[in-house]
Design a protein around this motif. Structure first.
Motif, PDB file in Angstrom:
ATOM      1  N   ALA A   1       0.834  -1.207   0.000  1.00 25.11           N
ATOM      2  CA  ALA A   1       0.000   0.000   0.000  1.00 25.11           C
ATOM      3  C   ALA A   1       0.866   1.253   0.000  1.00 25.11           C
ATOM      4  O   ALA A   1       0.546   2.243  -0.678  1.00 25.11           O
ATOM      5  N   LEU A   2       1.968   1.221   0.738  1.00 21.32           N
ATOM      6  CA  LEU A   2       2.882   2.361   0.741  1.00 21.32           C
ATOM      7  C   LEU A   2       3.517   2.559  -0.638  1.00 21.32           C
ATOM      8  O   LEU A   2       3.602   3.690  -1.146  1.00 21.32           O
ATOM      9  N   ASP A   3       3.958   1.465  -1.256  1.00 21.80           N
ATOM     10  CA  ASP A   3       4.559   1.560  -2.595  1.00 21.80           C
ATOM     11  C   ASP A   3       3.546   2.082  -3.613  1.00 21.80           C
ATOM     12  O   ASP A   3       3.865   2.935  -4.453  1.00 21.80           O
ATOM     13  N   ALA A   4       2.313   1.561  -3.525  1.00 21.80           N
ATOM     14  CA  ALA A   4       1.278   2.005  -4.452  1.00 21.80           C
ATOM     15  C   ALA A   4       0.910   3.460  -4.190  1.00 21.80           C
ATOM     16  O   ALA A   4       0.698   4.243  -5.128  1.00 21.80           O
ATOM     17  N   GLY A   5       0.850   3.842  -2.920  1.00 22.95           N
ATOM     18  CA  GLY A   5       0.521   5.221  -2.581  1.00 22.95           C
ATOM     19  C   GLY A   5       1.547   6.205  -3.099  1.00 22.95           C
ATOM     20  O   GLY A   5       1.204   7.313  -3.549  1.00 22.95           O
ATOM     21  N   ARG A   6       2.810   5.819  -3.064  1.00 22.38           N
ATOM     22  CA  ARG A   6       3.868   6.669  -3.613  1.00 22.38           C
ATOM     23  C   ARG A   6       3.623   6.915  -5.103  1.00 22.38           C
ATOM     24  O   ARG A   6       3.755   8.053  -5.590  1.00 22.38           O
ATOM     25  N   GLU A   7       3.265   5.874  -5.827  1.00 20.58           N
ATOM     26  CA  GLU A   7       3.019   6.010  -7.260  1.00 20.58           C
ATOM     27  C   GLU A   7       1.768   6.840  -7.527  1.00 20.58           C
ATOM     28  O   GLU A   7       1.732   7.668  -8.453  1.00 20.58           O
ATOM     29  N   VAL A   8       0.734   6.638  -6.721  1.00 25.50           N
ATOM     30  CA  VAL A   8      -0.490   7.436  -6.859  1.00 25.50           C
ATOM     31  C   VAL A   8      -0.184   8.919  -6.702  1.00 25.50           C
ATOM     32  O   VAL A   8      -0.654   9.757  -7.483  1.00 25.50           O
ATOM     33  N   MET A   9       0.632   9.252  -5.717  1.00 28.76           N
ATOM     34  CA  MET A   9       0.949  10.664  -5.491  1.00 28.76           C
ATOM     35  C   MET A   9       1.859  11.226  -6.585  1.00 28.76           C
ATOM     36  O   MET A   9       1.768  12.410  -6.909  1.00 28.76           O
ATOM     37  N   ARG A  10       2.708  10.385  -7.179  1.00 30.89           N
ATOM     38  CA  ARG A  10       3.515  10.862  -8.311  1.00 30.89           C
ATOM     39  C   ARG A  10       2.596  11.311  -9.438  1.00 30.89           C
ATOM     40  O   ARG A  10       2.784  12.399 -10.020  1.00 30.89           O
ATOM     41  N   VAL A  11       1.589  10.491  -9.739  1.00 34.16           N
ATOM     42  CA  VAL A  11       0.652  10.836 -10.815  1.00 34.16           C
ATOM     43  C   VAL A  11      -0.201  12.037 -10.411  1.00 34.16           C
ATOM     44  O   VAL A  11      -0.498  12.919 -11.226  1.00 34.16           O
ATOM     45  N   PHE A  12      -0.600  12.090  -9.140  1.00 37.43           N
ATOM     46  CA  PHE A  12      -1.415  13.202  -8.640  1.00 37.43           C
ATOM     47  C   PHE A  12      -0.708  14.530  -8.874  1.00 37.43           C
ATOM     48  O   PHE A  12      -1.311  15.506  -9.337  1.00 37.43           O
ATOM     49  N   HIS A  13       0.574  14.590  -8.582  1.00 39.63           N
ATOM     50  CA  HIS A  13       1.322  15.835  -8.733  1.00 39.63           C
ATOM     51  C   HIS A  13       1.667  16.124 -10.192  1.00 39.63           C
ATOM     52  O   HIS A  13       1.733  17.296 -10.599  1.00 39.63           O
ATOM     53  N   ALA A  14       1.894  15.065 -10.985  1.00 40.33           N
ATOM     54  CA  ALA A  14       2.263  15.252 -12.390  1.00 40.33           C
ATOM     55  C   ALA A  14       1.063  15.573 -13.267  1.00 40.33           C
ATOM     56  O   ALA A  14       1.185  16.231 -14.304  1.00 40.33           O
ATOM     57  N   GLY A  15      -0.111  15.084 -12.854  1.00 39.40           N
ATOM     58  CA  GLY A  15      -1.302  15.235 -13.670  1.00 39.40           C
ATOM     59  C   GLY A  15      -1.418  14.102 -14.676  1.00 39.40           C
ATOM     60  O   GLY A  15      -0.406  13.506 -15.074  1.00 39.40           O
ATOM     61  N   CYS A  16      -2.634  13.779 -15.063  1.00 41.28           N
ATOM     62  CA  CYS A  16      -2.831  12.674 -16.011  1.00 41.28           C
ATOM     63  C   CYS A  16      -4.184  12.800 -16.689  1.00 41.28           C
ATOM     64  O   CYS A  16      -5.066  13.533 -16.226  1.00 41.28           O
ATOM     65  N   ALA A  17      -4.331  12.063 -17.763  1.00 38.92           N
ATOM     66  CA  ALA A  17      -5.609  12.010 -18.463  1.00 38.92           C
ATOM     67  C   ALA A  17      -6.595  11.163 -17.673  1.00 38.92           C
ATOM     68  O   ALA A  17      -6.210  10.275 -16.911  1.00 38.92           O
ATOM     69  N   VAL A  18      -7.868  11.445 -17.861  1.00 35.54           N
ATOM     70  CA  VAL A  18      -8.933  10.682 -17.218  1.00 35.54           C
ATOM     71  C   VAL A  18      -9.733   9.973 -18.295  1.00 35.54           C
ATOM     72  O   VAL A  18     -10.291  10.614 -19.194  1.00 35.54           O
ATOM     73  N   ASP A  19      -9.767   8.653 -18.242  1.00 32.01           N
ATOM     74  CA  ASP A  19     -10.545   7.861 -19.184  1.00 32.01           C
ATOM     75  C   ASP A  19     -11.838   7.405 -18.523  1.00 32.01           C
ATOM     76  O   ASP A  19     -11.992   7.471 -17.303  1.00 32.01           O
ATOM     77  N   SER A  20     -12.754   6.900 -19.331  1.00 32.22           N
ATOM     78  CA  SER A  20     -14.014   6.368 -18.818  1.00 32.22           C
ATOM     79  C   SER A  20     -14.089   4.875 -19.096  1.00 32.22           C
ATOM     80  O   SER A  20     -13.772   4.428 -20.205  1.00 32.22           O
ATOM     81  N   LYS A  21     -14.526   4.127 -18.093  1.00 31.46           N
ATOM     82  CA  LYS A  21     -14.740   2.689 -18.266  1.00 31.46           C
ATOM     83  C   LYS A  21     -16.124   2.449 -18.844  1.00 31.46           C
ATOM     84  O   LYS A  21     -16.902   3.383 -19.071  1.00 31.46           O
ATOM     85  N   SER A  22     -16.447   1.196 -19.074  1.00 29.58           N
ATOM     86  CA  SER A  22     -17.723   0.862 -19.708  1.00 29.58           C
ATOM     87  C   SER A  22     -18.923   1.296 -18.883  1.00 29.58           C
ATOM     88  O   SER A  22     -20.002   1.543 -19.423  1.00 29.58           O
ATOM     89  N   ASP A  23     -18.728   1.403 -17.539  1.00 34.02           N
ATOM     90  CA  ASP A  23     -19.831   1.848 -16.691  1.00 34.02           C
ATOM     91  C   ASP A  23     -19.815   3.363 -16.478  1.00 34.02           C
ATOM     92  O   ASP A  23     -20.526   3.881 -15.609  1.00 34.02           O
ATOM     93  N   SER A  24     -18.996   4.064 -17.272  1.00 37.47           N
ATOM     94  CA  SER A  24     -18.856   5.520 -17.240  1.00 37.47           C
ATOM     95  C   SER A  24     -18.099   6.047 -16.030  1.00 37.47           C
ATOM     96  O   SER A  24     -17.977   7.253 -15.847  1.00 37.47           O
ATOM     97  N   SER A  25     -17.580   5.169 -15.173  1.00 32.84           N
ATOM     98  CA  SER A  25     -16.782   5.620 -14.041  1.00 32.84           C
ATOM     99  C   SER A  25     -15.382   5.985 -14.524  1.00 32.84           C
ATOM    100  O   SER A  25     -14.881   5.436 -15.511  1.00 32.84           O
ATOM    101  N   PRO A  26     -14.718   6.933 -13.834  1.00 38.72           N
ATOM    102  CA  PRO A  26     -13.401   7.384 -14.305  1.00 38.72           C
ATOM    103  C   PRO A  26     -12.290   6.405 -13.936  1.00 38.72           C
ATOM    104  O   PRO A  26     -12.378   5.679 -12.941  1.00 38.72           O
ATOM    105  N   VAL A  27     -11.236   6.389 -14.742  1.00 41.21           N
ATOM    106  CA  VAL A  27     -10.044   5.593 -14.457  1.00 41.21           C
ATOM    107  C   VAL A  27      -8.837   6.387 -14.949  1.00 41.21           C
ATOM    108  O   VAL A  27      -8.910   7.089 -15.956  1.00 41.21           O
ATOM    109  N   THR A  28      -7.732   6.288 -14.208  1.00 43.30           N
ATOM    110  CA  THR A  28      -6.538   7.066 -14.539  1.00 43.30           C
ATOM    111  C   THR A  28      -5.298   6.176 -14.516  1.00 43.30           C
ATOM    112  O   THR A  28      -5.349   5.014 -14.097  1.00 43.30           O
ATOM    113  N   GLU A  29      -4.187   6.777 -14.916  1.00 42.47           N
ATOM    114  CA  GLU A  29      -2.905   6.086 -14.822  1.00 42.47           C
ATOM    115  C   GLU A  29      -2.613   5.669 -13.379  1.00 42.47           C
ATOM    116  O   GLU A  29      -2.008   4.624 -13.139  1.00 42.47           O
TER     117      GLU A  29
END
Length: 260
Positions: A9-37
Motif C-alpha cells: 500500500a505504501l509503494d502504491a501510494g507513492r506512485e499514486v501521489m507521483r501521478v497526482f502531482h504530475a497530472g494525467c488524463a482521465v478515461d471512462s470505463k464501460s460503466d462511465s466511471s473514471p479511471v486514470t494512470e
C-alpha cells in the motif's frame, strides 16, 4: 500478511501521489466511471506483490475485473484490491482517496489496509487488532496506535459519501434525529467509524466488494460491524447473483461497537 499489505500500500501510494502531482488524463470505463494512470499503476504494483508473496491465493482487483479478468474459483480465501478508491476525489484534486487491500476468508473481510497517501493516514486491521499508522513524506511509518470503535456518541456522528449521496441516505439521517454529519470520500468512511471519529455509515448507493472490503476489515477489527438492511453481516465473494452483477453489494449500514 498484514506486513506485506502495508508495504504494498505504501509503494502504491507513492506512485499514486507521483501521478497526482504530475497530472494525467482521465478515461471512462464501460460503466462511465473514471479511471486514470494512477489506478492502473497502483493495481500493477499491488497485484505483482500479492502474487509473488501468496501465489496460491486468487486476486480480485477492480481494474482487472473491469477488463473481464477474474479467477474462475475464489476458493476459501481471496484478495480484494481497490488500487484507488475515490477516483472522483483524486480527479477533483481532493485529498480523501485511498489505496485498499483486503483478504476475505469464508466470506468475511479478515485482514485489510486503507492508506490515504495525500494525508499520510493509514488504517490497518486484522482479527482483534486495528491500528492507525502515521506515514511521513518518505512513505515510512513513523507511528502507530491502536484504535477501537465506540458505542455511539450523542448526537450520533454520521459519515456520508461526498460524491454519492442519495435521498435514501438523507431520509435515514433524518430518522436518526439530531446527528452530526461528516462528509468524506472513499473507504475512509469505514475507518472513521473504526477510529471512533464517527458512529454510523449508511450506504444506500451502489458499491462493489473491492470498494468496501478493506475498510470493512478495519472496522470489524476495531469492534464494529457492517450489516445489510435485513440485519445480516455484509458478505463477500458474491457471484451469480440473481439481481445484480458479480461482487456487487446490497445497501448496508456500518456501525461502531454494539452494532445491532
Amino acid at each position: 500478511m498484514l506486513g506485506v499489505f502495508e508495504r504494498l500500500a505504501l509503494d502504491a501510494g507513492r506512485e499514486v501521489m507521483r501521478v497526482f502531482h504530475a497530472g494525467c488524463a482521465v478515461d471512462s470505463k464501460s460503466d462511465s466511471s473514471p479511471v486514470t494512470e494512477a489506478d492502473r499503476e497502483s493495481e500493477r504494483i499491488i497485484l505483482a506483490g500479492l502474487r509473488a508473496a501468496f501465489p496460491d491465493i486468487p486476486c480480485v482487483a477492480e481494474e482487472e475485473a473491469s477488463s473481464g479478468i477474474l479467477p474462475s474459483d475464489l476458493g476459501d480465501a481471496f484478495f480484494l484490491v481497490d488500487p484507488l478508491d475515490g477516483t472522483k476525489e483524486f480527479v477533483n484534486r481532493r485529498t480523501d482517496f485511498t489505496v485498499n487491500i483486503a483478504l476475505v476468508r469464508a466470506g468475511v473481510p479478515e485482514v485489510g489496509v486503507v492508506f490515504a497517501p495525500c494525508t499520510g493516514r493509514f488504517f490497518s486491521g486484522r482479527p482483534g487488532k486495528a491500528e492507525l499508522l502515521q506515514v511521513d513524506g518518505e512513505y515510512h511509518v513513523i507511528s502507530r496506535r491502536p484504535i477501537a470503535a465506540r458505542a455511539g456518541g450523542s448526537p450520533l456522528a454520521v459519515v456520508a459519501s461526498r460524491s454519492h449521496n442519495t435521498p435514501e441516505t438523507e431520509a435515514f439521517i433524518r430518522d436518526l434525529g439530531a446527528a452530526e454529519i461528516v462528509s468524506v470520500g472513499s473507504s475512509l468512511k469505514f475507518c472513521l467509524v473504526a477510529a471512533a471519529e464517527a458512529d454510523v455509515y449508511p450506504r444506500f448507493g451502489r458499491t462493489m466488494e473491492w470498494d468496501t472490503a478493506a475498510g470493512d476489515a478495519v472496522l470489524r477489527a476495531a469492534g464494529g460491524m457492517t450489516r445489510t438492511l435485513d440485519g445480516q453481516p455484509l458478505a463477500y465473494g458474491k457471484r451469480n447473483q440473481a439481481s445484480d452483477t458479480d461482487f456487487a453489494n446490497p445497501h448496508f449500514i456500518a456501525r461502531g461497537k454494539g452494532a445491532a
